[in-house]
Design an enzyme around this catalytic site. Structure first.
Site, PDB file in Angstrom:
ATOM      1  N   CYS A 116      64.468 -33.522 -33.359  1.00  0.00           N
ATOM      2  CA  CYS A 116      63.568 -34.309 -32.501  1.00  0.00           C
ATOM      3  C   CYS A 116      62.093 -34.134 -32.853  1.00  0.00           C
ATOM      4  O   CYS A 116      61.253 -34.904 -32.394  1.00  0.00           O
ATOM      5  CB  CYS A 116      63.795 -33.964 -31.041  1.00  0.00           C
ATOM      6  SG  CYS A 116      65.457 -34.341 -30.497  1.00  0.00           S
ATOM      7  N   HIS A 252      57.592 -35.769 -26.639  1.00  0.00           N
ATOM      8  CA  HIS A 252      58.986 -36.081 -26.957  1.00  0.00           C
ATOM      9  C   HIS A 252      59.706 -36.387 -25.642  1.00  0.00           C
ATOM     10  O   HIS A 252      59.573 -35.647 -24.664  1.00  0.00           O
ATOM     11  CB  HIS A 252      59.626 -34.887 -27.677  1.00  0.00           C
ATOM     12  CG  HIS A 252      61.086 -35.061 -27.890  1.00  0.00           C
ATOM     13  ND1 HIS A 252      61.624 -36.233 -28.356  1.00  0.00           N
ATOM     14  CD2 HIS A 252      62.139 -34.224 -27.672  1.00  0.00           C
ATOM     15  CE1 HIS A 252      62.931 -36.117 -28.431  1.00  0.00           C
ATOM     16  NE2 HIS A 252      63.270 -34.906 -28.013  1.00  0.00           N
ATOM     17  N   ASN A 282      66.735 -39.746 -24.669  1.00  0.00           N
ATOM     18  CA  ASN A 282      66.177 -39.003 -25.799  1.00  0.00           C
ATOM     19  C   ASN A 282      66.646 -39.668 -27.094  1.00  0.00           C
ATOM     20  O   ASN A 282      67.842 -39.667 -27.393  1.00  0.00           O
ATOM     21  CB  ASN A 282      66.677 -37.558 -25.699  1.00  0.00           C
ATOM     22  CG  ASN A 282      66.189 -36.679 -26.835  1.00  0.00           C
ATOM     23  OD1 ASN A 282      65.674 -37.162 -27.840  1.00  0.00           O
ATOM     24  ND2 ASN A 282      66.373 -35.377 -26.686  1.00  0.00           N
TER      25      ASN A 282
HETATM   26  N1  ACO Z   1      76.696 -34.601 -14.440  1.00  0.00           N
HETATM   27  C1  ACO Z   1      77.032 -33.747 -13.462  1.00  0.00           C
HETATM   28  N2  ACO Z   1      76.994 -32.415 -13.603  1.00  0.00           N
HETATM   29  C2  ACO Z   1      76.603 -31.948 -14.797  1.00  0.00           C
HETATM   30  C3  ACO Z   1      76.248 -32.781 -15.874  1.00  0.00           C
HETATM   31  C4  ACO Z   1      76.301 -34.161 -15.658  1.00  0.00           C
HETATM   32  N3  ACO Z   1      75.985 -35.065 -16.607  1.00  0.00           N
HETATM   33  N4  ACO Z   1      75.908 -32.019 -16.924  1.00  0.00           N
HETATM   34  C5  ACO Z   1      76.039 -30.736 -16.534  1.00  0.00           C
HETATM   35  N5  ACO Z   1      76.461 -30.687 -15.266  1.00  0.00           N
HETATM   36  C6  ACO Z   1      76.750 -29.524 -14.431  1.00  0.00           C
HETATM   37  C7  ACO Z   1      77.044 -28.283 -15.247  1.00  0.00           C
HETATM   38  O1  ACO Z   1      78.408 -28.251 -15.613  1.00  0.00           O
HETATM   39  C8  ACO Z   1      76.673 -27.194 -14.279  1.00  0.00           C
HETATM   40  O2  ACO Z   1      77.733 -27.003 -13.407  1.00  0.00           O
HETATM   41  P1  ACO Z   1      78.162 -25.515 -12.942  1.00  0.00           P
HETATM   42  O3  ACO Z   1      76.929 -24.973 -12.235  1.00  0.00           O
HETATM   43  O4  ACO Z   1      79.319 -25.774 -12.067  1.00  0.00           O
HETATM   44  O5  ACO Z   1      78.482 -24.788 -14.216  1.00  0.00           O
HETATM   45  C9  ACO Z   1      75.522 -27.788 -13.477  1.00  0.00           C
HETATM   46  O6  ACO Z   1      75.558 -29.210 -13.705  1.00  0.00           O
HETATM   47  C10 ACO Z   1      74.142 -27.262 -13.906  1.00  0.00           C
HETATM   48  O7  ACO Z   1      74.094 -27.280 -15.321  1.00  0.00           O
HETATM   49  P2  ACO Z   1      72.779 -26.843 -16.091  1.00  0.00           P
HETATM   50  O8  ACO Z   1      73.040 -26.933 -17.560  1.00  0.00           O
HETATM   51  O9  ACO Z   1      72.250 -25.576 -15.542  1.00  0.00           O
HETATM   52  O10 ACO Z   1      71.809 -28.032 -15.634  1.00  0.00           O
HETATM   53  P3  ACO Z   1      70.287 -28.163 -15.905  1.00  0.00           P
HETATM   54  O11 ACO Z   1      69.541 -28.309 -14.644  1.00  0.00           O
HETATM   55  O12 ACO Z   1      69.788 -27.147 -16.901  1.00  0.00           O
HETATM   56  O13 ACO Z   1      70.222 -29.597 -16.614  1.00  0.00           O
HETATM   57  C11 ACO Z   1      70.067 -30.486 -18.846  1.00  0.00           C
HETATM   58  C12 ACO Z   1      70.960 -29.800 -17.801  1.00  0.00           C
HETATM   59  C13 ACO Z   1      69.666 -31.846 -18.291  1.00  0.00           C
HETATM   60  C14 ACO Z   1      70.855 -30.642 -20.120  1.00  0.00           C
HETATM   61  C15 ACO Z   1      68.793 -29.628 -19.070  1.00  0.00           C
HETATM   62  O14 ACO Z   1      69.161 -28.284 -19.305  1.00  0.00           O
HETATM   63  C16 ACO Z   1      67.982 -30.112 -20.243  1.00  0.00           C
HETATM   64  O15 ACO Z   1      67.417 -31.178 -20.205  1.00  0.00           O
HETATM   65  N6  ACO Z   1      67.861 -29.291 -21.289  1.00  0.00           N
HETATM   66  C17 ACO Z   1      67.102 -29.645 -22.456  1.00  0.00           C
HETATM   67  C18 ACO Z   1      67.951 -30.430 -23.346  1.00  0.00           C
HETATM   68  C19 ACO Z   1      67.183 -31.201 -24.378  1.00  0.00           C
HETATM   69  O16 ACO Z   1      66.119 -31.677 -24.138  1.00  0.00           O
HETATM   70  N7  ACO Z   1      67.783 -31.335 -25.549  1.00  0.00           N
HETATM   71  C20 ACO Z   1      67.232 -32.159 -26.559  1.00  0.00           C
HETATM   72  C21 ACO Z   1      66.701 -31.363 -27.657  1.00  0.00           C
HETATM   73  S1  ACO Z   1      65.961 -32.382 -28.823  1.00  0.00           S
HETATM   74  C22 ACO Z   1      66.908 -32.480 -30.279  1.00  0.00           C
HETATM   75  O17 ACO Z   1      66.559 -31.926 -31.283  1.00  0.00           O
HETATM   76  C23 ACO Z   1      68.181 -33.300 -30.279  1.00  0.00           C
END
Ligand code: ACO
Length: 325
Positions: A116, A252, A282
């Site tokens: 990214c 980003h 993204n």
């Molecule tokens: N719908 C419903 N529930 C979900 C979903 C979904 N789509 N995805 C995850 N959950 C659940 C999980 O299973 C978890 O459940 P549990 O507590 O029973 O285990 C709960 O939601 C919380 O999960 P977290 O991972 O802690 O959620 P978080 O608030 O961190 O949000 C997210 C997740 C959106 C992925 C966030 O961590 C994020 O944006 N991280 C950065 C990711 C990113 O930007 N990546 C791109 C990098 S760029 C590149 O180079 C490609």
């Protein structure tokens, strides 16, 4: 007489017509529009058609950028295409774009993968090559067909990404305000397992056989906030600029909560940031050039404005750029 600075002469973008909304994803995996919007800010994303390729999208964005810059394809002597979803393993997607655009054999064409942060790595590379005087006009592209590397059964990743392309033409500045002022690129060592797509090598994880994107979202989230804040501060300090002097930040487009946190730490109002992740999700290397182009089209970046571009991605890579328009 000193050479003029290197500047953005034009920008362009392309998004596929197919819109995939959160509710449609919720029919395939256990998620909801409410969860996706509150945790990420994303409402919908674009998905390329089955025969629509990365080079098709990149070429469309490049054509728009050439038109915006009022430059013909035969004036381009360097194409750098940032992508983590190249059309072929070889040759580089940049070579396919060269042919489609009618760029001449004089041009050097190659791809670059910094996930990214790819567009900023490509921008920095192009800037250095143009400043050396060996090339005159560069086409810098970020293009991704991420839908082809997503695990559509993994709700923690498939809701986040989309397909798109963005492009910019760089060359000698045409006004005495415009120019790239500075760039900084970094990489955290030993963090590859946080976000990766397996290759053909054998892995102990049976899931890796599918060669789809894997991510530890929570760890990536924490890194993203720290990294983008750090690199923004580093650039500002280096150029003796106060955060409030930035007219527009192009971050980003990964997660609204990440952008919100950076705005908070840099003590900038959120409306100083251009945000379109609600419509595209993204789009990795395409994210910054797509946002840049839209911001310019909407009059949110005007001649003379100072912009800060800032990104993070798999690697873990991160970087920033200060650009005067
Ligand atoms: N719908 C419903 N529930 C979900 C979903 C979904 N789509 N995805 C995850 N959950 C659940 C999980 O299973 C978890 O459940 P549990 O507590 O029973 O285990 C709960 O939601 C919380 O999960 P977290 O991972 O802690 O959620 P978080 O608030 O961190 O949000 C997210 C997740 C959106 C992925 C966030 O961590 C994020 O944006 N991280 C950065 C990711 C990113 O930007 N990546 C791109 C990098 S760029 C590149 O180079 C490609």
């Amino acid at each position: 007489m000193a050479n003029p600075p290197i500047a953005f002469l034009g920008t362009g973008a392309y998004v596929p017509s197919r819109i995939l909304g959160n509710n449609e994803i919720a029919q395939r995996v256990e998620t909801s529009d409410e969860w996706i919007v509150t945790r990420t800010g994303i409402r919908e994303r674009r998905i390329a058609g089955p025969t629509e390729t990365v080079s098709d999208m990149a070429t469309a964005a490049a054509r728009a950028a050439l038109e915006d810059a009022q430059i013909s394809a035969d004036q381009i002597d360097l194409i750098i295409l940032a992508t983590l979803t190249p059309e072929l393993t070889m040759p580089a997607t940049a070579c396919l774009v060269q042919k489609k655009l009618g760029v001449s054999e004089r041009a050097a064409c190659f791809d670059l993968n910094a996930a990214c942060t790819g567009f900023l790595y490509a921008l920095d590379t192009a800037w250095a090559l143009l400043a050396s005087g060996r090339y005159r006009h560069a086409l810098v592209i970020g293009a991704e067909k991420l839908s082809s590397v997503l695990d559509w059964t993994d709700r923690s990743t498939c809701v986040l990404f989309g397909d798109a392309a963005g492009a910019a033409i760089l060359g000698p500045a045409r006004t005495n305000t415009q120019g790239i002022l500075g760039t900084r690129l970094h990489t955290v060592p030993g963090a590859a397992e946080l976000l990766y797509i397996p290759g053909p090598e054998v892995s102990p994880n049976p899931l890796d056989l599918r060669r789809l994107l894997r991510m530890k979202g929570r760890e990536v989230f924490k890194f993203a906030v720290r990294a983008m804040e750090d690199v923004a501060r580093e650039l500002l300090e280096q150029h003796q600029i106060e955060a409030h002097q930035i007219d527009r930040v192009i971050p980003h487009q990964a997660n609204l909560r990440i952008i919100d946190a950076i705005a908070h730490y840099l003590k900038l109002p959120l409306d100083r940031f251009y945000i379109n992740l609600d419509r595209y999700g993204n789009t990795s290397a395409a994210s910054i050039p797509l946002a840049l182009h839209e911001a310019r089209q909407q009059g949110k970046i005007r001649p003379g404005d100072l912009t800060l571009l800032v990104a993070f991605g798999a690697g873990l890579t991160y970087g920033g750029a200060l650009v005067r328009w």
